[in-house]
Design a protein around this motif. Sequence first.
Motif, PDB file in Angstrom:
ATOM      1  N   GLY A  74       0.790  -1.226   0.000  1.00  0.00           N
ATOM      2  CA  GLY A  74       0.000   0.000   0.000  1.00  0.00           C
ATOM      3  C   GLY A  74       0.821   1.273   0.000  1.00  0.00           C
ATOM      4  N   GLY A  75       2.137   1.143   0.227  1.00  0.00           N
ATOM      5  CA  GLY A  75       2.997   2.322   0.255  1.00  0.00           C
ATOM      6  C   GLY A  75       2.882   3.145   1.527  1.00  0.00           C
ATOM      7  N   ARG A  76       2.281   2.583   2.555  1.00  0.00           N
ATOM      8  CA  ARG A  76       2.113   3.291   3.832  1.00  0.00           C
ATOM      9  C   ARG A  76       2.674   2.400   4.938  1.00  0.00           C
ATOM     10  N   PHE A  77       3.642   2.939   5.700  1.00  0.00           N
ATOM     11  CA  PHE A  77       4.418   2.125   6.622  1.00  0.00           C
ATOM     12  C   PHE A  77       4.155   2.416   8.099  1.00  0.00           C
ATOM     13  N   GLU A  78       3.170   3.248   8.417  1.00  0.00           N
ATOM     14  CA  GLU A  78       2.932   3.629   9.811  1.00  0.00           C
ATOM     15  C   GLU A  78       2.656   2.433  10.713  1.00  0.00           C
ATOM     16  N   GLU A  79       2.015   1.404  10.189  1.00  0.00           N
ATOM     17  CA  GLU A  79       1.704   0.207  10.977  1.00  0.00           C
ATOM     18  C   GLU A  79       2.977  -0.543  11.404  1.00  0.00           C
TER      19      GLU A  79
ATOM     20  N   ASP B 149      14.454   0.496  19.054  1.00  0.00           N
ATOM     21  CA  ASP B 149      15.106   1.810  18.998  1.00  0.00           C
ATOM     22  C   ASP B 149      16.412   1.768  18.220  1.00  0.00           C
ATOM     23  N   ASP B 150      17.121   0.629  18.276  1.00  0.00           N
ATOM     24  CA  ASP B 150      18.408   0.505  17.577  1.00  0.00           C
ATOM     25  C   ASP B 150      18.275  -0.245  16.244  1.00  0.00           C
ATOM     26  N   CYS B 151      17.082  -0.236  15.674  1.00  0.00           N
ATOM     27  CA  CYS B 151      16.808  -0.935  14.418  1.00  0.00           C
ATOM     28  C   CYS B 151      17.756  -0.480  13.305  1.00  0.00           C
ATOM     29  N   VAL B 152      18.091  -1.428  12.420  1.00  0.00           N
ATOM     30  CA  VAL B 152      18.933  -1.148  11.254  1.00  0.00           C
ATOM     31  C   VAL B 152      18.206  -1.647  10.016  1.00  0.00           C
ATOM     32  N   PHE B 153      18.168  -0.806   8.987  1.00  0.00           N
ATOM     33  CA  PHE B 153      17.660  -1.197   7.671  1.00  0.00           C
ATOM     34  C   PHE B 153      18.849  -1.200   6.731  1.00  0.00           C
ATOM     35  N   GLU B 154      19.066  -2.349   6.067  1.00  0.00           N
ATOM     36  CA  GLU B 154      20.216  -2.448   5.164  1.00  0.00           C
ATOM     37  C   GLU B 154      19.796  -3.175   3.898  1.00  0.00           C
ATOM     38  N   THR B 155      20.309  -2.704   2.787  1.00  0.00           N
ATOM     39  CA  THR B 155      20.022  -3.305   1.501  1.00  0.00           C
ATOM     40  C   THR B 155      21.306  -3.407   0.694  1.00  0.00           C
ATOM     41  N   GLN B 156      21.377  -4.401  -0.149  1.00  0.00           N
ATOM     42  CA  GLN B 156      22.554  -4.592  -0.995  1.00  0.00           C
ATOM     43  C   GLN B 156      22.648  -3.524  -2.073  1.00  0.00           C
TER      44      GLN B 156
ATOM     45  N   PRO C  67      23.735   1.804   5.543  1.00  0.00           N
ATOM     46  CA  PRO C  67      22.482   1.395   6.180  1.00  0.00           C
ATOM     47  C   PRO C  67      21.809   2.576   6.875  1.00  0.00           C
ATOM     48  N   GLU C  68      20.532   2.429   7.143  1.00  0.00           N
ATOM     49  CA  GLU C  68      19.805   3.362   8.004  1.00  0.00           C
ATOM     50  C   GLU C  68      19.908   2.786   9.415  1.00  0.00           C
ATOM     51  N   VAL C  69      20.390   3.584  10.365  1.00  0.00           N
ATOM     52  CA  VAL C  69      20.634   3.095  11.719  1.00  0.00           C
ATOM     53  C   VAL C  69      19.810   3.900  12.712  1.00  0.00           C
ATOM     54  N   GLY C  70      19.056   3.200  13.534  1.00  0.00           N
ATOM     55  CA  GLY C  70      18.201   3.826  14.532  1.00  0.00           C
ATOM     56  C   GLY C  70      16.768   3.931  14.038  1.00  0.00           C
ATOM     57  N   LYS C  71      15.836   3.834  14.974  1.00  0.00           N
ATOM     58  CA  LYS C  71      14.412   3.826  14.643  1.00  0.00           C
ATOM     59  C   LYS C  71      13.998   5.065  13.853  1.00  0.00           C
ATOM     60  N   ASP C  72      14.466   6.240  14.256  1.00  0.00           N
ATOM     61  CA  ASP C  72      14.087   7.467  13.550  1.00  0.00           C
ATOM     62  C   ASP C  72      14.546   7.451  12.103  1.00  0.00           C
ATOM     63  N   ALA C  73      15.780   6.987  11.861  1.00  0.00           N
ATOM     64  CA  ALA C  73      16.312   6.929  10.495  1.00  0.00           C
ATOM     65  C   ALA C  73      15.546   5.911   9.653  1.00  0.00           C
ATOM     66  N   VAL C  74      15.218   4.768  10.243  1.00  0.00           N
ATOM     67  CA  VAL C  74      14.472   3.730   9.520  1.00  0.00           C
ATOM     68  C   VAL C  74      13.071   4.225   9.191  1.00  0.00           C
ATOM     69  N   MET C  75      12.421   4.885  10.140  1.00  0.00           N
ATOM     70  CA  MET C  75      11.085   5.416   9.874  1.00  0.00           C
ATOM     71  C   MET C  75      11.132   6.481   8.774  1.00  0.00           C
ATOM     72  N   ALA C  76      12.132   7.361   8.804  1.00  0.00           N
ATOM     73  CA  ALA C  76      12.266   8.387   7.763  1.00  0.00           C
ATOM     74  C   ALA C  76      12.466   7.739   6.395  1.00  0.00           C
ATOM     75  N   TYR C  77      13.289   6.682   6.347  1.00  0.00           N
ATOM     76  CA  TYR C  77      13.503   5.969   5.086  1.00  0.00           C
ATOM     77  C   TYR C  77      12.163   5.433   4.551  1.00  0.00           C
TER      78      TYR C  77
ATOM     79  N   LYS D  58      10.181   6.101   1.151  1.00  0.00           N
ATOM     80  CA  LYS D  58       9.953   4.962   0.259  1.00  0.00           C
ATOM     81  C   LYS D  58       8.470   4.848  -0.084  1.00  0.00           C
ATOM     82  N   GLY D  59       7.619   5.016   0.913  1.00  0.00           N
ATOM     83  CA  GLY D  59       6.184   4.941   0.676  1.00  0.00           C
ATOM     84  C   GLY D  59       5.713   5.994  -0.313  1.00  0.00           C
ATOM     85  N   LYS D  60       6.195   7.215  -0.153  1.00  0.00           N
ATOM     86  CA  LYS D  60       5.830   8.288  -1.084  1.00  0.00           C
ATOM     87  C   LYS D  60       6.251   7.944  -2.509  1.00  0.00           C
ATOM     88  N   THR D  61       7.451   7.387  -2.659  1.00  0.00           N
ATOM     89  CA  THR D  61       7.952   7.015  -3.984  1.00  0.00           C
ATOM     90  C   THR D  61       7.121   5.888  -4.588  1.00  0.00           C
ATOM     91  N   LEU D  62       6.827   4.861  -3.790  1.00  0.00           N
ATOM     92  CA  LEU D  62       6.027   3.740  -4.288  1.00  0.00           C
ATOM     93  C   LEU D  62       4.658   4.207  -4.767  1.00  0.00           C
TER      94      LEU D  62
END
Length: 163
Positions: free
Chosen positions: A26-31, A38-45, A50-60, A64-68
């Motif tokens: 749906g392109g919406r990630f709030e759920e 809090d120390d979540c990491v998002f990483e892609t090849q 990587p995006e490090v920390g909850k705030d950075a992951v949420m911003a990513y 991403k949702g807006k782009t999709l």
Amino acid sequence: MNKRTTASKNPVLEKYLSVLARCYSGGRFEELFPLLADDCVFETQWRADPEVGKDAVMAYFRGKGKTLIAYNACPVCDLIQFIDYCNPIQNADIEFNGQPYHGTFMMMYEPDKLALRMRQRLNGQVNHIIVDLTLNEQDQIRRIDLCMPELYRYRVLLMGKEQ
């Protein structure tokens, strides 16, 4: 290693992967956001850093949702299960510590663990990406990794529907 293996967390993983599949489709990630550590990491090849920390992951994911949505490019997500524990990749060109190598390498992973396979049609071709979640001891999402499907052996458990 955790006292409970990742595969033993499959009921929690299945719930979280279902949430993530809805978010991507749906392109919406709030759920997803309340599930992140809090120390979540998002990483892609496909990105150097990587995006490090909850705030950075949420911003990513907000971006991403807006782009999709803007490009009508939301992927279809399938629930998968890893099989075996490694997948040898033959005749690979890889770089390690800045040096090029050619040969066979193996991706090791936990058998029976659940993950997502995203399918997205771009330029007339269907591309697949594996989304692997790692949970912490409190069953929060500690890592979100996007990887090439060629790195894993897996079976599809539940196919998502095209929009």
